[in-house]
Enzyme design. Structure first.
Site, PDB file in Angstrom:
ATOM      1  N   ASP A   8       0.853  -1.182   0.000  1.00 29.57           N
ATOM      2  CA  ASP A   8       0.000   0.000   0.000  1.00 29.57           C
ATOM      3  C   ASP A   8       0.894   1.239   0.000  1.00 29.57           C
ATOM      4  O   ASP A   8       2.115   1.142  -0.164  1.00 29.57           O
ATOM      5  CB  ASP A   8      -0.994  -0.031   1.161  1.00 29.57           C
ATOM      6  CG  ASP A   8      -0.364   0.156   2.533  1.00 29.57           C
ATOM      7  OD1 ASP A   8       0.878   0.343   2.628  1.00 29.57           O
ATOM      8  OD2 ASP A   8      -1.108   0.123   3.531  1.00 29.57           O
ATOM      9  N   CYS A  65       3.137  -3.106   4.085  1.00 29.39           N
ATOM     10  CA  CYS A  65       2.407  -1.891   4.426  1.00 29.39           C
ATOM     11  C   CYS A  65       3.198  -1.191   5.523  1.00 29.39           C
ATOM     12  O   CYS A  65       4.370  -1.491   5.727  1.00 29.39           O
ATOM     13  CB  CYS A  65       0.955  -2.186   4.819  1.00 29.39           C
ATOM     14  SG  CYS A  65       0.694  -3.183   6.298  1.00 29.39           S
ATOM     15  N   THR A  67       2.986  -1.309   8.874  1.00 32.92           N
ATOM     16  CA  THR A  67       3.382  -2.218   9.950  1.00 32.92           C
ATOM     17  C   THR A  67       3.388  -3.677   9.513  1.00 32.92           C
ATOM     18  O   THR A  67       3.961  -4.519  10.200  1.00 32.92           O
ATOM     19  CB  THR A  67       2.423  -2.115  11.144  1.00 32.92           C
ATOM     20  OG1 THR A  67       1.114  -2.508  10.706  1.00 32.92           O
ATOM     21  CG2 THR A  67       2.402  -0.706  11.728  1.00 32.92           C
ATOM     22  N   ILE A  69       0.738  -5.400   9.619  1.00 27.97           N
ATOM     23  CA  ILE A  69      -0.395  -5.994  10.338  1.00 27.97           C
ATOM     24  C   ILE A  69      -1.630  -6.103   9.457  1.00 27.97           C
ATOM     25  O   ILE A  69      -2.230  -7.182   9.336  1.00 27.97           O
ATOM     26  CB  ILE A  69      -0.706  -5.207  11.626  1.00 27.97           C
ATOM     27  CG1 ILE A  69       0.483  -5.277  12.595  1.00 27.97           C
ATOM     28  CG2 ILE A  69      -1.979  -5.716  12.285  1.00 27.97           C
ATOM     29  CD1 ILE A  69       0.389  -4.304  13.764  1.00 27.97           C
ATOM     30  N   MET A  71      -1.949  -6.006   6.205  1.00 27.45           N
ATOM     31  CA  MET A  71      -1.728  -6.929   5.088  1.00 27.45           C
ATOM     32  C   MET A  71      -1.831  -8.384   5.554  1.00 27.45           C
ATOM     33  O   MET A  71      -2.446  -9.214   4.876  1.00 27.45           O
ATOM     34  CB  MET A  71      -0.355  -6.695   4.461  1.00 27.45           C
ATOM     35  CG  MET A  71      -0.259  -5.442   3.630  1.00 27.45           C
ATOM     36  SD  MET A  71      -1.172  -5.605   2.090  1.00 27.45           S
ATOM     37  CE  MET A  71      -0.348  -4.366   1.104  1.00 27.45           C
ATOM     38  N   HIS A  98       8.596 -24.395  10.008  1.00 24.50           N
ATOM     39  CA  HIS A  98       7.537 -24.973  10.838  1.00 24.50           C
ATOM     40  C   HIS A  98       6.137 -24.765  10.274  1.00 24.50           C
ATOM     41  O   HIS A  98       5.260 -25.590  10.511  1.00 24.50           O
ATOM     42  CB  HIS A  98       7.585 -24.378  12.242  1.00 24.50           C
ATOM     43  CG  HIS A  98       8.842 -24.708  12.976  1.00 24.50           C
ATOM     44  ND1 HIS A  98       8.920 -24.674  14.345  1.00 24.50           N
ATOM     45  CD2 HIS A  98      10.071 -25.074  12.560  1.00 24.50           C
ATOM     46  CE1 HIS A  98      10.137 -25.010  14.730  1.00 24.50           C
ATOM     47  NE2 HIS A  98      10.857 -25.251  13.648  1.00 24.50           N
ATOM     48  N   HIS A 134       4.692 -31.021  12.213  1.00 23.84           N
ATOM     49  CA  HIS A 134       4.357 -29.789  11.501  1.00 23.84           C
ATOM     50  C   HIS A 134       3.237 -30.031  10.491  1.00 23.84           C
ATOM     51  O   HIS A 134       2.321 -29.217  10.360  1.00 23.84           O
ATOM     52  CB  HIS A 134       5.584 -29.204  10.807  1.00 23.84           C
ATOM     53  CG  HIS A 134       6.687 -28.852  11.754  1.00 23.84           C
ATOM     54  ND1 HIS A 134       6.507 -27.991  12.824  1.00 23.84           N
ATOM     55  CD2 HIS A 134       7.975 -29.235  11.803  1.00 23.84           C
ATOM     56  CE1 HIS A 134       7.637 -27.875  13.485  1.00 23.84           C
ATOM     57  NE2 HIS A 134       8.550 -28.624  12.892  1.00 23.84           N
TER      58      HIS A 134
END
Length: 153
Positions: A8, A65, A67, A69, A71, A98, A134
């Site tokens: 963004d 973006c 942070t 977060i 995205m 993992h 996993h």
């Protein structure tokens, strides 16, 4: 690998720095934008990247973006996407080993270009461990994406 990338307005500068770096590692880039500082909505760039990855048209995706977060939240709404928000080298490796993540989210306001490039390099080069524990966990995550059967009345 073919890597889809999107950002963004708060992540496009870092995107423009890491694209040539990813290409220098021998990967193909599909850049879905954005390329400006005018305010845009991060889901509008997360969705095209995730659609390319979920459909198999791209091997992996990278989202940036301010942070990371927003995205990562948007990305993890797409079936088949396992997106991790990463700002350190240990997490970049662990999330591939993992969790077999197929999308990486980062925040331009959190990390600099050098750290971002090293995160990307590690994330692209680290294989999934394929360990039984996993795989079992990833299967449980995939079950969450399945529609819930309605009880018959």
């Amino acid at each position: 690998m073919k890597i889809a990338i999107g950002a963004d307005h708060a992540g496009y500068v870092l995107k423009d720095v890491v694209v040539p770096f990813i290409e220098s590692l021998g990967h193909e880039i599909v850049d879905v934008g954005c390329d400006c500082s005018q305010s845009v909505d991060y889901p509008d760039y997360a969705l095209p990247v995730c659609d390319l990855v979920a459909s198999g048209e791209a091997d992996r995706g990278i989202l940036i973006c301010g942070t990371g977060i927003g995205m990562s939240i948007a990305a993890n709404k797409v079936k088949g996407i396992r997106c991790a928000l990463v700002h350190d080298l240990f997490s970049a490796k662990a999330t591939r080993e993992h969790n077999d993540t197929n999308v990486l989210a980062m925040g331009e306001r959190i990390i600099g270009p050098g750290v971002a490039q090293e995160i990307i390099r590690i994330w692209l080069e680290t294989p999934f461990s394929h360990g039984e524990r996993h795989l079992g966990r990833l299967n449980k995550v995939a079950q969450i994406e399945q529609p819930v059967a309605l009880k018959s009345e």
